[in-house]
Design an enzyme around this catalytic site. Structure first.
Site, PDB file in Angstrom:
ATOM      1  N   ASN A  56     -13.696   3.925  -3.874  1.00 22.21           N
ATOM      2  CA  ASN A  56     -13.000   4.186  -2.623  1.00 22.21           C
ATOM      3  C   ASN A  56     -12.349   5.558  -2.628  1.00 22.21           C
ATOM      4  O   ASN A  56     -11.939   6.075  -3.665  1.00 22.21           O
ATOM      5  CB  ASN A  56     -11.962   3.096  -2.333  1.00 22.21           C
ATOM      6  N   ALA A  57     -12.311   6.121  -1.433  1.00 21.80           N
ATOM      7  CA  ALA A  57     -11.566   7.353  -1.201  1.00 21.80           C
ATOM      8  C   ALA A  57     -10.909   7.223   0.167  1.00 21.80           C
ATOM      9  O   ALA A  57     -11.227   7.937   1.109  1.00 21.80           O
ATOM     10  CB  ALA A  57     -12.488   8.562  -1.255  1.00 21.80           C
ATOM     11  N   ILE A  58     -10.028   6.226   0.269  1.00 22.05           N
ATOM     12  CA  ILE A  58      -9.318   5.996   1.529  1.00 22.05           C
ATOM     13  C   ILE A  58      -8.454   7.220   1.823  1.00 22.05           C
ATOM     14  O   ILE A  58      -8.336   7.658   2.962  1.00 22.05           O
ATOM     15  CB  ILE A  58      -8.437   4.724   1.435  1.00 22.05           C
ATOM     16  N   LYS A  69       3.031   4.311 -12.122  1.00 24.95           N
ATOM     17  CA  LYS A  69       1.677   3.745 -12.278  1.00 24.95           C
ATOM     18  C   LYS A  69       0.821   4.804 -12.946  1.00 24.95           C
ATOM     19  O   LYS A  69       0.631   5.895 -12.406  1.00 24.95           O
ATOM     20  CB  LYS A  69       1.114   3.354 -10.914  1.00 24.95           C
ATOM     21  N   ASN A 105       3.258   6.257  -7.649  1.00 21.26           N
ATOM     22  CA  ASN A 105       1.850   6.619  -7.827  1.00 21.26           C
ATOM     23  C   ASN A 105       1.768   8.075  -8.258  1.00 21.26           C
ATOM     24  O   ASN A 105       1.859   8.971  -7.431  1.00 21.26           O
ATOM     25  CB  ASN A 105       1.081   6.412  -6.519  1.00 21.26           C
ATOM     26  N   LYS A 116       0.836  -1.207   0.000  1.00 22.54           N
ATOM     27  CA  LYS A 116       0.000   0.000   0.000  1.00 22.54           C
ATOM     28  C   LYS A 116       0.872   1.259   0.000  1.00 22.54           C
ATOM     29  O   LYS A 116       1.927   1.282   0.622  1.00 22.54           O
ATOM     30  CB  LYS A 116      -0.899  -0.033   1.243  1.00 22.54           C
ATOM     31  N   GLY A 146      -6.585  -4.190 -13.234  1.00 20.01           N
ATOM     32  CA  GLY A 146      -7.912  -3.589 -13.292  1.00 20.01           C
ATOM     33  C   GLY A 146      -8.950  -4.686 -13.399  1.00 20.01           C
ATOM     34  O   GLY A 146      -9.127  -5.278 -14.457  1.00 20.01           O
ATOM     35  N   CYS A 201      -3.109   8.865  -8.406  1.00 24.44           N
ATOM     36  CA  CYS A 201      -4.230   8.620  -7.513  1.00 24.44           C
ATOM     37  C   CYS A 201      -5.208   9.795  -7.539  1.00 24.44           C
ATOM     38  O   CYS A 201      -4.828  10.934  -7.310  1.00 24.44           O
ATOM     39  CB  CYS A 201      -3.752   8.394  -6.097  1.00 24.44           C
TER      40      CYS A 201
END
Lengths: 259, 309
Positions: free
Chosen positions: B75-77, B171, B133, B51, B249, B136
């Site tokens: 999701n919106a962690i 990514k 990342n 993560k 995906g 995001c």
């Protein structure tokens, strides 16, 4: 924690809108503790990617049961689960309630189906205590017989007065606390909606008793990977976001930082 | 034809990382390793992408952070994570016990933060590569601008490239009109591979309250619903660059993983399906092996990019 294949042995209505699902799953039934939960993959729920968490209501011998309310798509899909069906479960998950401290009297406070893990807890506590059960109406008051069979004192409150006293469960709790010998050592175990948890936590703090609250937060993975179900917890002076599914769902009331 | 002792050959090499098979678990869906270790034999995975980690601890968004939709999750962690130091101290010793390449997904809110966190991992034993990342959609500051703006993408990838010896895997964001252009930017900046796709921007509204379900208002869609979108983007990307492509995906089974391979991916990652069935990645590995045997292929490499169009 492990993955289990659980065979359905019984699936019945408990009262209006509530059902009890009983499965044979020896490895899980033997190890699960009160307050822990299982993560169930609901069969025939088209397009669903998440499992659904259920706290354990009963575990005895090879069998384990959950008590659930028909609230959303997941629980409505569960209605079609029949005897003999094999279900995929992950568990046991979460920390569960701690052992009752010796010399203390267990005081259980439940709201709606939050009574399920408390009925399981009572069945594992040797000492008899008292349980306060609250609900909107008589059909939301569950597990009364379970507690009475164990010799526990049961007090009931409903919003509409259709069972027990009319009003909130904290009202009948306050009445009981007000006539109690102040030297009595109590330990609270609580499960229900957030408002109720918070109200009981305030009383425990005021009277300097320990209270264990089982939180109900919307979960994703159930094992601590996704961080959907975090709660602000203050430990040793440090506030951090802990996972309800992994470090919880049971927290000591004074640790919880309410929003 | 001589067959090696292990047939068919399942292993692939990405950015110099030798993986025993082409199946990884995707960032954000598998924690840091211990979360699923009771259920999944980590030694059987091709790699773990942990993560997302930032330089400093980060609390993420308010709750609710997750909502299920037909065929997926939004999701919106908000990238909650313990920060680089705590991750290295608390999780790397655990991960080093396994025969498992560890790819650390990193993010920052500025080029400097990206560079700093990348540098921090350069000397950490057991880290095989960095996944960057840049895409995001959950963070209000930063992320979105890097992954969707060619100049910013170039800046962050090239800046990190200069300051780390580790293989670098940007990514890519699907939230662009031409994903292969961003893949070429990554390649030109010295990236060793690219991975895609990240989640698709999405929103869910509660019609009774007329409020967004997620506290962050918007989130990222993942899961089976995005699979065909991802296959198309991986196919375009694989045709545009020479560096390896990691496809992800909505993979639920071996067939959906094989689509990525045939489209041109050298490896794949299982994401949201870990929540549905934690054993998905192992089923995918077995299914790929069975497919290679059934099609009399000696190696998964013979399958990469073989789509007939």
């Amino acid at each position: 924690m492990n993955m289990h294949q659980a065979e359905v042995v019984d699936h019945v209505e408990a009262s209006g809108g509530y059902r009890i699902l009983t499965v044979e799953v020896p490895s899980l039934a033997k190890t699960v503790k009160p307050g822990q939960f299982i993560h169930l993959r609901i069969p025939r729920m088209d397009g669903a990617v998440l499992r659904r968490p259920f706290s354990v209501y009963m575990a005895h011998g090879k069998e384990m049961a959950v008590l659930y309310k028909l609230v959303g798509r997941g629980t409505h899909s569960m209605k079609s689960i029949g005897k003999g069906e094999i279900l995929s479960m992950i568990g046991p998950l979460g920390n569960g309630f701690p052992m009752l401290q010796s010399l203390k009297v267990p005081v259980l406070v439940a709201g709606g189906y939050g009574v399920a893990p408390l009925a399981f807890l009572a069945s594992r506590i040797k000492k008899k205590g008292i349980v306060f059960i609250g609900g909107a109406k008589a059909s939301d008051v569950l597990c009364v017989k379970d507690f009475k069979k164990l010799g526990w004192e049961v007090r009931i409150a409903t919003d509409d007065g259709s069972a027990g006293e009319k009003g909130l469960v904290t009202k009948i709790l306050d009445e009981w606390l007000s006539v109690l010998n102040p030297v009595e050592l109590l330990e609270f175990f609580v499960c229900g909606p957030d408002g109720m948890l918070k109200a009981v936590a305030e009383r425990a703090k005021r009277l300097d008793h320990t209270a264990w609250l089982s939180l109900d937060k919307h979960m994703g993975c159930g094992v601590g990977a996704c961080l959907a179900c975090v709660q602000k917890i203050k430990r040793n002076g440090v506030v951090s976001l802990l996972r309800v599914c992994r470090e919880g769902p049971v927290f000591e009331a004074s640790e919880i930082v309410w929003e | 034809m001589t067959r090696s002792k292990k047939w068919p050959e399942m292993g692939v090499t990405i950015a110099g990382i030798k993986m025993k098979n082409a199946v990884m678990v995707a960032s954000g869906t598998f924690g840091y390793g211990p979360e699923y270790a009771d259920l999944v034999d980590l030694n059987k995975l091709g790699a773990i992408v942990v993560k997302g980690i930032s330089l400093n601890p980060w609390n993420g968004n308010n709750l609710p952070r997750l909502v299920e939709v037909p065929g997926g999750l939004v999701n919106a962690i908000g990238l909650q994570n313990p920060g680089a130091e705590k991750f290295i101290k608390e999780y790397m010793p655990f991960l080093r016990k396994y025969d498992l390449p560890v790819i650390v997904n990193i993010w920052g809110r500025s080029v400097e933060e990206y560079v700093e966190v990348a540098e921090r991992f350069d000397s950490v034993k057991g880290v095989s590569a960095l996944e960057l990342n840049i895409s995001c959609p959950n963070i209000k500051h930063g992320g979105i601008a890097f992954g969707t703006d060619p100049r910013m993408a170039k800046k962050v990838i090239s800046s990190v490239r200069k300051r780390t010896r580790l293989p670098l895997i940007p990514k890519l964001s699907p939230n662009v009109s031409n994903v292969s252009m961003f893949a070429r930017i990554a390649e030109d900046c010295g990236a060793d591979a690219v991975s895609l796709i990240n989640s698709l921007p999405a929103m869910v509204i509660n019609v009774e309250t007329r409020k967004p379900v997620l506290a962050n208002v918007v989130g990222g869609l993942t899961g089976p619903a995005i699979h065909p979108v991802a296959v198309k983007m991986v196919w375009e990307t694989a045709n545009a660059v020479k560096i390896p492509v990691i496809g992800m995906g909505g993979i639920n089974n071996a067939r959906e993983a094989l689509e990525f391979i045939i489209a041109g991916a050298t490896a794949v990652a299982v994401g949201t399906a870990n929540f549905t069935d934690p054993l998905t990645s192992l089923h995918v590995i077995n299914g790929i092996e069975e497919y290679l045997k059934r099609h009399a292929l000696n190696s998964i490499k013979e399958l990469i990019g073989t789509v007939h169009t």
